[in-house]
Design a protein around this motif. Structure first.
Motif, PDB file in Angstrom:
ATOM      1  N   ARG A 151     -33.072  24.551  60.127  1.00 45.51           N
ATOM      2  CA  ARG A 151     -31.856  25.291  59.797  1.00 45.51           C
ATOM      3  C   ARG A 151     -30.670  24.330  59.710  1.00 45.51           C
ATOM      4  O   ARG A 151     -29.851  24.412  58.784  1.00 45.51           O
ATOM      5  N   ARG A 152     -30.560  23.403  60.660  1.00 39.73           N
ATOM      6  CA  ARG A 152     -29.441  22.459  60.641  1.00 39.73           C
ATOM      7  C   ARG A 152     -29.501  21.577  59.390  1.00 39.73           C
ATOM      8  O   ARG A 152     -28.468  21.287  58.776  1.00 39.73           O
ATOM      9  N   ARG A 153     -30.692  21.155  59.017  1.00 45.56           N
ATOM     10  CA  ARG A 153     -30.840  20.382  57.781  1.00 45.56           C
ATOM     11  C   ARG A 153     -30.403  21.187  56.577  1.00 45.56           C
ATOM     12  O   ARG A 153     -29.766  20.669  55.653  1.00 45.56           O
ATOM     13  N   ALA A 154     -30.749  22.489  56.566  1.00 50.79           N
ATOM     14  CA  ALA A 154     -30.373  23.345  55.435  1.00 50.79           C
ATOM     15  C   ALA A 154     -28.857  23.503  55.348  1.00 50.79           C
ATOM     16  O   ALA A 154     -28.296  23.567  54.249  1.00 50.79           O
ATOM     17  N   VAL A 155     -28.190  23.571  56.508  1.00 50.10           N
ATOM     18  CA  VAL A 155     -26.722  23.640  56.507  1.00 50.10           C
ATOM     19  C   VAL A 155     -26.150  22.376  55.862  1.00 50.10           C
ATOM     20  O   VAL A 155     -25.225  22.449  55.028  1.00 50.10           O
ATOM     21  N   GLU A 156     -26.692  21.229  56.219  1.00 53.41           N
ATOM     22  CA  GLU A 156     -26.210  19.972  55.624  1.00 53.41           C
ATOM     23  C   GLU A 156     -26.537  19.899  54.141  1.00 53.41           C
ATOM     24  O   GLU A 156     -25.718  19.438  53.341  1.00 53.41           O
ATOM     25  N   ASP A 157     -27.721  20.351  53.760  1.00 58.57           N
ATOM     26  CA  ASP A 157     -28.077  20.354  52.339  1.00 58.57           C
ATOM     27  C   ASP A 157     -27.152  21.270  51.546  1.00 58.57           C
ATOM     28  O   ASP A 157     -26.740  20.941  50.428  1.00 58.57           O
ATOM     29  N   PHE A 158     -26.828  22.442  52.123  1.00 59.62           N
ATOM     30  CA  PHE A 158     -25.917  23.359  51.447  1.00 59.62           C
ATOM     31  C   PHE A 158     -24.523  22.735  51.312  1.00 59.62           C
ATOM     32  O   PHE A 158     -23.862  22.877  50.274  1.00 59.62           O
ATOM     33  N   ALA A 159     -24.076  22.033  52.357  1.00 59.33           N
ATOM     34  CA  ALA A 159     -22.778  21.353  52.276  1.00 59.33           C
ATOM     35  C   ALA A 159     -22.791  20.292  51.183  1.00 59.33           C
ATOM     36  O   ALA A 159     -21.833  20.160  50.414  1.00 59.33           O
ATOM     37  N   GLU A 160     -23.885  19.547  51.090  1.00 58.04           N
ATOM     38  CA  GLU A 160     -24.025  18.530  50.042  1.00 58.04           C
ATOM     39  C   GLU A 160     -23.970  19.180  48.662  1.00 58.04           C
ATOM     40  O   GLU A 160     -23.261  18.702  47.763  1.00 58.04           O
ATOM     41  N   SER A 196     -22.645  22.057  47.898  1.00 59.29           N
ATOM     42  CA  SER A 196     -21.308  22.616  47.688  1.00 59.29           C
ATOM     43  C   SER A 196     -20.335  21.546  47.212  1.00 59.29           C
ATOM     44  O   SER A 196     -19.499  21.791  46.331  1.00 59.29           O
ATOM     45  N   LEU A 197     -20.444  20.364  47.780  1.00 58.31           N
ATOM     46  CA  LEU A 197     -19.584  19.265  47.342  1.00 58.31           C
ATOM     47  C   LEU A 197     -19.862  18.909  45.883  1.00 58.31           C
ATOM     48  O   LEU A 197     -18.941  18.637  45.112  1.00 58.31           O
ATOM     49  N   ARG A 198     -21.126  18.929  45.504  1.00 63.93           N
ATOM     50  CA  ARG A 198     -21.477  18.543  44.136  1.00 63.93           C
ATOM     51  C   ARG A 198     -20.983  19.546  43.103  1.00 63.93           C
ATOM     52  O   ARG A 198     -20.747  19.177  41.952  1.00 63.93           O
ATOM     53  N   VAL A 199     -20.849  20.810  43.511  1.00 65.56           N
ATOM     54  CA  VAL A 199     -20.369  21.816  42.542  1.00 65.56           C
ATOM     55  C   VAL A 199     -18.874  22.067  42.705  1.00 65.56           C
ATOM     56  O   VAL A 199     -18.330  23.015  42.120  1.00 65.56           O
ATOM     57  N   GLY A 200     -18.200  21.234  43.507  1.00 63.38           N
ATOM     58  CA  GLY A 200     -16.751  21.341  43.630  1.00 63.38           C
ATOM     59  C   GLY A 200     -16.262  22.409  44.581  1.00 63.38           C
ATOM     60  O   GLY A 200     -15.196  22.997  44.353  1.00 63.38           O
ATOM     61  N   GLU A 201     -17.042  22.677  45.649  1.00 62.94           N
ATOM     62  CA  GLU A 201     -16.639  23.686  46.631  1.00 62.94           C
ATOM     63  C   GLU A 201     -16.544  23.058  48.027  1.00 62.94           C
ATOM     64  O   GLU A 201     -17.313  23.403  48.937  1.00 62.94           O
ATOM     65  N   PRO A 202     -15.607  22.135  48.231  1.00 67.74           N
ATOM     66  CA  PRO A 202     -15.527  21.458  49.535  1.00 67.74           C
ATOM     67  C   PRO A 202     -15.156  22.375  50.695  1.00 67.74           C
ATOM     68  O   PRO A 202     -15.530  22.115  51.835  1.00 67.74           O
ATOM     69  N   ARG A 203     -14.422  23.462  50.412  1.00 68.50           N
ATOM     70  CA  ARG A 203     -14.069  24.389  51.496  1.00 68.50           C
ATOM     71  C   ARG A 203     -15.313  25.040  52.092  1.00 68.50           C
ATOM     72  O   ARG A 203     -15.407  25.224  53.313  1.00 68.50           O
ATOM     73  N   ALA A 204     -16.257  25.411  51.243  1.00 62.38           N
ATOM     74  CA  ALA A 204     -17.503  26.004  51.729  1.00 62.38           C
ATOM     75  C   ALA A 204     -18.267  25.008  52.593  1.00 62.38           C
ATOM     76  O   ALA A 204     -18.836  25.372  53.627  1.00 62.38           O
ATOM     77  N   ALA A 205     -18.263  23.753  52.173  1.00 62.40           N
ATOM     78  CA  ALA A 205     -18.929  22.715  52.964  1.00 62.40           C
ATOM     79  C   ALA A 205     -18.286  22.577  54.332  1.00 62.40           C
ATOM     80  O   ALA A 205     -18.970  22.515  55.362  1.00 62.40           O
ATOM     81  N   LEU A 206     -16.960  22.538  54.372  1.00 65.64           N
ATOM     82  CA  LEU A 206     -16.253  22.372  55.647  1.00 65.64           C
ATOM     83  C   LEU A 206     -16.521  23.527  56.596  1.00 65.64           C
ATOM     84  O   LEU A 206     -16.694  23.328  57.800  1.00 65.64           O
ATOM     85  N   ARG A 207     -16.548  24.744  56.077  1.00 64.37           N
ATOM     86  CA  ARG A 207     -16.754  25.925  56.931  1.00 64.37           C
ATOM     87  C   ARG A 207     -18.073  25.830  57.690  1.00 64.37           C
ATOM     88  O   ARG A 207     -18.120  26.004  58.914  1.00 64.37           O
ATOM     89  N   ASP A 208     -19.148  25.539  56.972  1.00 60.45           N
ATOM     90  CA  ASP A 208     -20.457  25.509  57.617  1.00 60.45           C
ATOM     91  C   ASP A 208     -20.636  24.275  58.494  1.00 60.45           C
ATOM     92  O   ASP A 208     -21.293  24.332  59.533  1.00 60.45           O
ATOM     93  N   LEU A 209     -20.053  23.157  58.091  1.00 58.94           N
ATOM     94  CA  LEU A 209     -20.172  21.945  58.894  1.00 58.94           C
ATOM     95  C   LEU A 209     -19.436  22.082  60.220  1.00 58.94           C
ATOM     96  O   LEU A 209     -19.893  21.573  61.256  1.00 58.94           O
ATOM     97  N   ALA A 210     -18.314  22.777  60.220  1.00 63.92           N
ATOM     98  CA  ALA A 210     -17.561  22.965  61.461  1.00 63.92           C
ATOM     99  C   ALA A 210     -18.405  23.712  62.483  1.00 63.92           C
ATOM    100  O   ALA A 210     -18.440  23.345  63.670  1.00 63.92           O
ATOM    101  N   ALA A 211     -19.085  24.764  62.039  1.00 64.83           N
ATOM    102  CA  ALA A 211     -19.930  25.542  62.947  1.00 64.83           C
ATOM    103  C   ALA A 211     -21.100  24.706  63.461  1.00 64.83           C
ATOM    104  O   ALA A 211     -21.467  24.784  64.641  1.00 64.83           O
TER     105      ALA A 211
END
Length: 237
Positions: free
Chosen positions: A148-157, A159-174
């Protein structure tokens, strides 16, 4: 079992019954020996009645499983036959693997959808909440938590590639709130702040990471994180 353990939205009473169900789900569609189930439930100190207790819990689970699966008795063990798509953990693994493959192939938008769908299956940040983790079951559930933690990081990665850094930050903070020594998560957080033009956020993330690594490990952060921080600061100045 991605959160509290339930069968068709029905809660299961008793830690041992929940642990037995989780053990059978982890070995779904193949026979699991009684000895292996006893190890999962009691590890080093099973009571003299352990085998009889397993039989009792199996009877309870048979009534609960109903139409969602079949609990089969074999000589020396039991098998939980689970139709495809019935178990959330199996569905999560399939979606996370597909999302990771899409990310590796450069299909970031598709990866976002798959990984978001995988993470949406979780009802908590820990699998099998309230289930005692003994024997081999502890390692298997720990691996599922790490996936699950790997999937959170993959989703953040993704999100960054599609130009959604806010989504990445939200999940990484948790994630970093509960597992603060993840170098990849700190790197992704710094990259997200940089993408947003928040150089102060890049520097603050590095300060936080360095402080936590010193406090908890007595060691500096990985040199790759230092290099990334320096590169981002140079490119943002």
């Amino acid at each position: 079992m991605l959160g509290r353990v339930r069968v068709a939205e029905k809660e299961i009473g008793g830690g041992k019954a929940r642990a037995l169900l989780v053990a059978l789900l982890m070995e779904a569609n193949r026979m699991t020996s009684v000895d292996r189930l006893v190890d999962a439930l009691w590890e080093d100190e099973p009571p003299a009645s352990a085998v009889a207790n397993v039989r009792t819990h199996v009877c309870t689970l048979r009534r609960l499983v109903g139409d969602t699966g079949t609990l089969v008795s074999h000589p020396g063990g039991y098998e939980l036959v689970v139709p495809e798509g019935t178990c959330d953990a199996t569905a999560f693994s399939a979606r996370a693997d597909a999302g990771r493959a899409a990310l590796a192939d450069g299909r970031a938008e598709q990866a976002c959808g798959l990984l978001q769908g995988a993470l949406a299956l979780w009802g908590a940040d820990r699998a099998a909440v309230g289930v005692p983790r003994g024997g081999w079951l502890a390692a298997r559930l720990g691996y599922l938590d790490e996936e699950r933690r790997r999937a959170v990081e993959d989703f953040a990665e993704a999100s960054l590639r599609v130009g959604e850094p806010r989504a990445a930050l939200r999940d990484l903070a948790a994630l970093l709130a509960v597992d603060p020594l993840r170098t990849r998560s700190w790197a992704l957080r710094m990259r997200a702040h940089h993408r947003l033009g928040e150089q102060g956020g890049v520097k603050e993330a590095m300060r936080e990471a360095a402080g936590l690594f010193r406090a908890q490990l007595g060691a500096p952060v990985d040199t790759s994180l230092v290099r990334l921080h320096d590169d981002l600061c140079r490119s943002g100045s």
